[in-house]
Design an enzyme around this catalytic site. Structure first.
Site, short mmCIF file in Angstrom:
data_model
loop_
_atom_site.label_atom_id
_atom_site.label_comp_id
_atom_site.label_asym_id
_atom_site.label_seq_id
_atom_site.Cartn_x
_atom_site.Cartn_y
_atom_site.Cartn_z
N HIS A 49 0.81 -1.23 0.00
CA HIS A 49 0.00 0.00 0.00
C HIS A 49 0.83 1.27 0.00
O HIS A 49 0.33 2.33 0.35
CB HIS A 49 -0.96 -0.01 1.21
CG HIS A 49 -1.99 -1.09 1.13
ND1 HIS A 49 -2.71 -1.52 2.22
CD2 HIS A 49 -2.42 -1.82 0.07
CE1 HIS A 49 -3.55 -2.48 1.84
NE2 HIS A 49 -3.39 -2.68 0.55
N GLY A 86 -1.22 -9.44 12.60
CA GLY A 86 -1.78 -8.12 12.90
C GLY A 86 -2.55 -7.48 11.78
O GLY A 86 -2.41 -6.28 11.53
N GLU A 91 -7.08 -11.11 18.30
CA GLU A 91 -8.45 -11.63 18.22
C GLU A 91 -8.63 -12.35 16.89
O GLU A 91 -7.83 -12.18 15.97
CB GLU A 91 -9.47 -10.49 18.33
CG GLU A 91 -9.31 -9.45 17.24
CD GLU A 91 -10.20 -8.22 17.46
OE1 GLU A 91 -10.71 -8.04 18.60
OE2 GLU A 91 -10.34 -7.44 16.51
C1 BV8 Z 1 -8.49 -2.01 -5.28
C2 BV8 Z 1 -4.13 3.64 2.56
C3 BV8 Z 1 -9.41 -2.04 -7.45
C4 BV8 Z 1 -2.75 3.69 3.02
C5 BV8 Z 1 -5.50 1.66 2.67
C6 BV8 Z 1 -12.46 -7.10 -3.76
C7 BV8 Z 1 -11.34 -7.08 -4.62
C8 BV8 Z 1 -10.65 -5.90 -4.85
C9 BV8 Z 1 -11.05 -4.71 -4.21
C10 BV8 Z 1 -12.13 -4.73 -3.36
C11 BV8 Z 1 -12.82 -5.91 -3.14
N1 BV8 Z 1 -13.82 -5.62 -2.27
C12 BV8 Z 1 -13.78 -4.32 -1.92
C13 BV8 Z 1 -12.78 -3.74 -2.57
C14 BV8 Z 1 -12.39 -2.34 -2.46
C15 BV8 Z 1 -11.37 -2.06 -1.35
C16 BV8 Z 1 -11.62 -2.87 -0.10
O1 BV8 Z 1 -10.96 -3.85 0.14
N2 BV8 Z 1 -12.54 -2.41 0.72
C17 BV8 Z 1 -12.81 -3.11 1.96
C18 BV8 Z 1 -12.66 -2.18 3.15
C19 BV8 Z 1 -14.22 -3.70 1.85
N3 BV8 Z 1 -10.05 -2.31 -1.84
C20 BV8 Z 1 -9.44 -1.33 -2.53
O2 BV8 Z 1 -9.97 -0.28 -2.82
C21 BV8 Z 1 -8.01 -1.60 -2.98
N4 BV8 Z 1 -7.94 -1.25 -4.36
O3 BV8 Z 1 -8.80 -3.13 -5.10
O4 BV8 Z 1 -8.69 -1.34 -6.45
C22 BV8 Z 1 -8.89 -1.58 -8.74
C23 BV8 Z 1 -8.32 -2.53 -9.61
C24 BV8 Z 1 -7.87 -2.11 -10.84
C25 BV8 Z 1 -7.96 -0.75 -11.21
C26 BV8 Z 1 -8.50 0.19 -10.31
C27 BV8 Z 1 -8.97 -0.23 -9.07
C28 BV8 Z 1 -7.04 -0.68 -2.25
C29 BV8 Z 1 -6.91 -1.08 -0.81
C30 BV8 Z 1 -5.84 -0.22 -0.10
C31 BV8 Z 1 -6.53 0.86 0.63
N5 BV8 Z 1 -5.58 1.67 1.39
N6 BV8 Z 1 -4.81 2.60 3.32
C32 BV8 Z 1 -2.77 4.18 4.45
O5 BV8 Z 1 -3.21 5.32 4.66
O6 BV8 Z 1 -2.34 3.40 5.31
S1 BV8 Z 1 -6.28 0.45 3.55
C33 BV8 Z 1 -5.81 0.34 5.16
O7 BV8 Z 1 -6.27 -0.92 5.59
C34 BV8 Z 1 -4.30 0.30 5.37
O8 BV8 Z 1 -3.53 0.20 4.20
C35 BV8 Z 1 -4.14 -0.98 6.17
O9 BV8 Z 1 -2.88 -1.50 6.03
C36 BV8 Z 1 -5.18 -1.80 5.55
C37 BV8 Z 1 -5.55 -3.07 6.25
O10 BV8 Z 1 -5.81 -2.77 7.61
P1 BV8 Z 1 -5.00 -3.60 8.71
O11 BV8 Z 1 -3.55 -3.40 8.46
O12 BV8 Z 1 -5.50 -4.99 8.74
O13 BV8 Z 1 -5.37 -2.82 10.04
P2 BV8 Z 1 -6.72 -2.98 10.91
O14 BV8 Z 1 -6.73 -1.83 11.85
O15 BV8 Z 1 -7.88 -3.22 10.01
O16 BV8 Z 1 -6.49 -4.32 11.73
C38 BV8 Z 1 -5.47 -4.40 12.69
C39 BV8 Z 1 -5.42 -5.85 13.16
O17 BV8 Z 1 -4.34 -5.98 14.10
C40 BV8 Z 1 -6.66 -6.29 13.88
O18 BV8 Z 1 -7.03 -7.59 13.44
C41 BV8 Z 1 -6.25 -6.33 15.36
O19 BV8 Z 1 -6.94 -7.36 16.07
C42 BV8 Z 1 -4.81 -6.68 15.24
N7 BV8 Z 1 -3.94 -6.21 16.34
C43 BV8 Z 1 -4.05 -5.05 17.05
N8 BV8 Z 1 -3.02 -4.98 17.93
C44 BV8 Z 1 -2.27 -6.10 17.75
C45 BV8 Z 1 -2.85 -6.89 16.73
N9 BV8 Z 1 -2.33 -8.06 16.34
C46 BV8 Z 1 -1.19 -8.48 16.93
N10 BV8 Z 1 -0.57 -7.77 17.91
C47 BV8 Z 1 -1.08 -6.59 18.34
N11 BV8 Z 1 -0.45 -5.91 19.33
#
Ligand code: BV8
Length: 246
Positions: free
Chosen positions: A117, A185, A213
């Protein structure tokens, strides 16, 4: 940490370990995650700060969001979980696929890193597409401009934007060649990143998840190690050293 015997067998024979990390691995460095209790997306509308449309509508608001995160990251450092992944390279061929943009795996010294990303310390010119480093935190000018006065954007992948094809292709290759694939994570909520562990699993990797979790992929894993990455990984490497007679 008591390891299950299947995992011990895999750790004994494995050569390639693929790793995919999310915001959770940096949580113990004090970096906010996106979802869950104090997640960034709880108070900030995603479409306003993490889409191209939001940026074109209000570049200043988006840069204030990224400037806040750049300041937070500049004051933090990789934690023991990042450092343990570097140590893992003493025993296996390790490739890290990260969704994180904080650059902490590189700072921790890991050798093979794919930033799916993008990177918060890179900017991209809206005019020319040229990518350059910009580590100013806080930014003196918001929004930042290039020398020719063109608007610069963070070189990160926003929602609705395609992931860099090279990074995606390499990630799929790593997933298909991993003997063990460890997901650390991540909520596995964002596509196409969340499909990568499933591709590893389909290619017969032993799929391990480390998280505080369960997530949407836990039910597909061969082993779920519940706990903070900063605790689980150092305990895991201790067991690996015993297996490897180090
Ligand atoms: C795209 C910007 C298409 C950077 C981010 C199906 C297929 C393809 C696309 C889609 C699809 N369905 C939906 C989509 C669209 C979308 C998507 O996925 N939406 C979701 C929300 C439904 N995807 C997109 O738009 C992607 N692009 O597919 O484009 C395309 C193709 C061709 C031509 C044109 C277009 C782009 C996705 C990237 C988006 N950018 N961020 C930034 O600012 O950081 S997303 C954002 O979420 C971050 O990048 C982050 O890295 C990412 C994932 O989040 P996590 O890292 O998992 O973080 P989160 O807080 O969610 O979870 C933390 C976890 O850690 C938890 O589980 C927690 O329990 C755990 N945790 C906490 N503490 C600890 C721990 N674990 C261990 N130890 C600890 N101490």
């Amino acid at each position: 940490m008591k390891l299950d015997k299947h995992f011990i067998n895999h750790l004994t024979t494995a050569r390639n370990i693929g790793v995919m990390t999310g915001a959770g691995i940096s949580a113990d460095s004090g970096i906010a995650t996106f979802r869950g209790k104090d997640g960034l997306w709880n108070n900030i509308p995603v479409e306003k700060v993490a889409t191209l449309e939001g940026f074109l509508e209000n570049p200043e608001l988006v840069w204030k969001f990224y400037d806040m995160r750049r300041i937070e990251i500049s004051k933090a450092k990789p934690n023991h979980a990042h450092l343990t992944l570097k140590e893992l390279e003493d025993f296996y061929q390790v490739s890290i696929i990260t969704q994180n943009i904080d650059g902490f795996h590189k700072l921790a010294g890991s050798s093979n890193i794919i930033e799916l990303h993008g990177n918060i310390w890179e900017v991209r010119c809206m005019e020319t597409g040229k990518v350059s480093n910009n580590t100013e935190a806080p930014l003196t000018t918001i929004p930042p401009k290039s020398e020719t006065g063109s608007l610069l954007r963070p070189n990160v992948i926003w929602f609705g934007e395609a992931l860099p094809q090279k990074a995606l292709d390499l990630s799929l290759k790593i997933a298909s060649e991993s003997d063990i694939f460890i997901v650390i994570g991540t909520s596995a909520a964002v596509q196409p990143a969340a499909s990568i562990p499933m591709i590893a699993k389909r290619a017969n990797a032993f799929l391990v998840e480390i998280n505080i979790e369960e997530t949407q992929i836990t039910r597909f894993t061969d082993l779920f190690l519940k706990g903070k990455a900063v605790k689980v990984l150092p305990e895991l490497i201790k067991e690996i050293k015993k297996i490897k007679g180090k």
